[in-house]
Every structure is written in C-alpha cells, then in structure tokens.
Design an enzyme around this catalytic site. Structure first.
Site, PDB file in Angstrom:
ATOM      1  N   TYR A  60       1.172  -1.201   0.461  1.00 56.72           N
ATOM      2  CA  TYR A  60       0.240   0.083  -0.176  1.00 56.72           C
ATOM      3  C   TYR A  60       0.846   1.102  -0.134  1.00 56.72           C
ATOM      4  O   TYR A  60       1.355   1.429   1.264  1.00 56.72           O
ATOM      5  CB  TYR A  60      -1.039  -0.105   1.133  1.00 56.72           C
ATOM      6  CG  TYR A  60      -2.226  -1.377   0.512  1.00 56.72           C
ATOM      7  CD1 TYR A  60      -1.962  -2.125   0.690  1.00 56.72           C
ATOM      8  CD2 TYR A  60      -2.496  -1.597   2.801  1.00 56.72           C
ATOM      9  CE1 TYR A  60      -2.729  -3.740   0.654  1.00 56.72           C
ATOM     10  CE2 TYR A  60      -3.116  -2.324   3.075  1.00 56.72           C
ATOM     11  CZ  TYR A  60      -3.185  -3.762   2.003  1.00 56.72           C
ATOM     12  OH  TYR A  60      -3.759  -4.978   1.899  1.00 56.72           O
ATOM     13  N   PRO A 207     -14.805  -7.939   2.462  1.00 55.04           N
ATOM     14  CA  PRO A 207     -15.372  -8.521   3.657  1.00 55.04           C
ATOM     15  C   PRO A 207     -17.265  -7.773   2.997  1.00 55.04           C
ATOM     16  O   PRO A 207     -18.225  -8.893   3.143  1.00 55.04           O
ATOM     17  CB  PRO A 207     -15.106  -8.153   5.034  1.00 55.04           C
ATOM     18  CG  PRO A 207     -14.949  -6.982   4.428  1.00 55.04           C
ATOM     19  CD  PRO A 207     -13.945  -6.612   3.332  1.00 55.04           C
ATOM     20  N   LEU A 209     -18.373  -7.591  -0.572  1.00 52.06           N
ATOM     21  CA  LEU A 209     -18.866  -7.424  -1.611  1.00 52.06           C
ATOM     22  C   LEU A 209     -20.202  -8.733  -1.295  1.00 52.06           C
ATOM     23  O   LEU A 209     -20.359  -9.343  -1.151  1.00 52.06           O
ATOM     24  CB  LEU A 209     -17.352  -8.962  -2.412  1.00 52.06           C
ATOM     25  CG  LEU A 209     -17.886  -9.413  -3.789  1.00 52.06           C
ATOM     26  CD1 LEU A 209     -17.391  -8.143  -4.873  1.00 52.06           C
ATOM     27  CD2 LEU A 209     -16.629  -9.992  -4.215  1.00 52.06           C
ATOM     28  N   GLY A 210     -20.844  -8.144  -3.181  1.00 53.73           N
ATOM     29  CA  GLY A 210     -22.571  -8.716  -2.630  1.00 53.73           C
ATOM     30  C   GLY A 210     -23.651  -7.872  -2.134  1.00 53.73           C
ATOM     31  O   GLY A 210     -24.215  -7.920  -2.067  1.00 53.73           O
ATOM     32  N   PRO A 214     -23.668  -4.640  -8.512  1.00 50.85           N
ATOM     33  CA  PRO A 214     -22.774  -4.700  -8.917  1.00 50.85           C
ATOM     34  C   PRO A 214     -22.754  -3.295 -10.142  1.00 50.85           C
ATOM     35  O   PRO A 214     -23.586  -2.924 -11.089  1.00 50.85           O
ATOM     36  CB  PRO A 214     -21.880  -5.592  -9.957  1.00 50.85           C
ATOM     37  CG  PRO A 214     -22.732  -6.827 -10.228  1.00 50.85           C
ATOM     38  CD  PRO A 214     -23.956  -6.382  -8.449  1.00 50.85           C
TER      39      PRO A 214
END
Length: 295
Positions: A60, A207, A209-210, A214
């Site tokens: 990062y 964590p 995602l979904g 999208p």
C-alpha cells in the site's frame, strides 16, 4: 458501545486479544496534504470507536500507508494491533508490482516496516502472497528466522488454499489467514473451515462484496438475477432497519467465531456505518436466507 464490546473479541495466536471487527487501511490515501489529513482523521476515529485491529501492507504505497498510520496513531494505544504484510515488491527495472518472496526481500521489507511503524517488533506479520517462483519453505523459513530474531511475534498468510495452509503449518505456527471472503463470495470456505478447526484467525478482505449491486462498464447498476446476493441482503437490511453493508458484516461475525472482518474506507461516514454493524443482530431466519446464498 464500541466495536470491540459489541462484536466480541478473539485471541490471535491464542494470546493476542483484539476486537473482532477491524479496519483495513488500504483505501487511505497518503497524499496530497488535504487527503492525508482526512486519512489521519479516519484512522484516529477508528480507534476512538473501539477498533483494535488495523491492517496495512508494504504494497500500500510502498510503505506509505504504514508511515501514515504511525503519523496518525503513534504512540499506539496498548490494546491496538497494527498488522502488516510483506512479499510484494516493485521492480527496479519496470516499476511494476509483483510477487517477491525471496528471503532477502522479505527481510528488507520487515526492517522497513519496523522503521515506518516505529516499533521494535511486529506483533502480526502476514505473507501477502505465496510467490510460486520461490520454494514455500524458503519463504516461511525467512519469516520464522525473523520471528526467532525477535522482529516478529506471530506469522500469518494471505490468499492461500487449504493445501497451502496445511503445508505452511508443517513449517511454522500460523496465527492468521487473510483471504477474500464475504456473504457473496465464498470461494475460500474450505480455508475458513481449516482455520476454524485450528483456532486460526480468518481476516476476510473485500468483506462486503455482494452487498451492493455491481456496476457495468457504463456505470449503470446491473439488475442481476432474482436471487442476486445484494437483493437478499437488501431485503434483510430493510427488515432490520440496517444498511446492506452492515448486514454483510454482521453475517460474517455470526458465520464463524474465528472471522475478523477488516472493512476499509477513506470516509468517516462509511467507517461509522461499518463499526455500527457490530450491533446488528441477525435472527435465525435471516441467517438461513443469507447462508443459502452460497448455493
């Protein structure tokens, strides 16, 4: 109520106690000056809200994220764990980032992390990825040597298969695994099962995602099918008076006691939304609907 008290705690490596809802610092920009000041404010607010686990990495910003956290939080509260990752490096020839698990690179990155974080020992160091070009025993062996030298206390892995985890555990004690995982993405369920059986902390990245629809290339929401994860998550959220992101995080906390989500954001509002997820309670019927998304 803080994130730690609401979500409970977990002892990483059997002895290092942290709150189960952490913070991923990857999205915090280190510059320009106004963006850096905002990042410092977000990191400090996370600690004020009771977050005791913050995740960063050499990748990062080539260590800039580590320096940012030190600027924001040093001297660190006694209960705060900042975990970092090594094993991804930028090519001096091309400037491209790539996997690099050579022992000399891992040692160099750890030394840089110690300096940037202003600590004498990294309490939890994770191998960012296993480099397929370097023997696994060489990579974890180098980390074990750093542990024996007192520069690292506990070792973890990231984005590994269950087989890779098993092989690594033959060589070192693995305290944590950081894999991509969420209510809408359960590719690594077998790895989570292995961690649960061994008492290894499982830190899912991405964590939530979904939890939201999208977007396609033009930026328009994708309608998805009738059982698209975000539709089910959104329905549960409306029933609970919560947000979809909070439901996704609450599901992770309920799914397994070894799961320590590390949602990341650069916005104070999103941070407070994430932390508040620790107080969301899913009923058995909600869990059944969310669990069914795995099929």
């Amino acid at each position: 109520m803080t994130a730690e008290t609401a979500a409970g705690t977990f002892r990483i490596g059997g002895d290092l106690e942290v709150g189960r809802l952490g913070f991923g610092a990857m999205q915090l920009p280190a510059g320009p000056a106004d963006a850096r000041a905002a990042s410092v404010a977000v990191a400090r607010r996370a600690v004020e809200l009771g977050v005791t686990l913050i995740d960063t990495a050499h990748l990062y910003g080539g260590g800039a994220n580590e320096e940012l956290l030190a600027e924001a939080l040093y001297p660190y509260p006694e209960e705060l764990l900042i975990t970092t990752k090594v094993g991804v490096a930028r090519s001096a020839e091309t400037g491209e980032w790539g996997l690099d698990g050579r022992p000399e690179v891992l040692r160099e990155q750890v030394d840089h992390a110690l300096r940037r974080l202003r600590v004498e020992r990294i309490e939890l160091l994770q191998l960012h990825r296993i480099d397929p070009e370097v023997d696994l025993a060489e990579q974890v062996g180098a980390l074990r040597e750093l542990q024996e030298a007192g520069k690292v206390a506990r070792l973890g892995l990231s984005e590994v298969t269950a087989g890779e985890l098993a092989r690594a555990r033959e060589l070192v004690d693995v305290a944590s695994v950081q894999n991509r995982y969420s209510v809408g993405d359960r590719e690594h369920e077998a790895v989570l099962d292995a961690c649960a059986a061994a008492g290894i902390a499982f830190l899912p990245w991405r964590p939530v995602l979904g939890a939201v629809p999208p977007a396609d290339a033009a930026g328009a929401p994708d309608a998805g099918g009738p059982q698209a994860p975000y539709r089910v998550i959104g329905a549960v959220a409306r029933e609970l008076g919560a947000t979809p992101v909070q439901v996704a995080l609450a599901w992770l906390l309920a799914h397994s006691p070894v799961v320590l989500p590390i949602p990341g954001t650069a916005k104070l509002g999103h941070l407070e939304e994430n932390v508040a997820a620790a107080g969301v309670r899913l009923e058995p019927a909600h869990l059944e609907r969310l669990d069914a998304l795995s099929s």
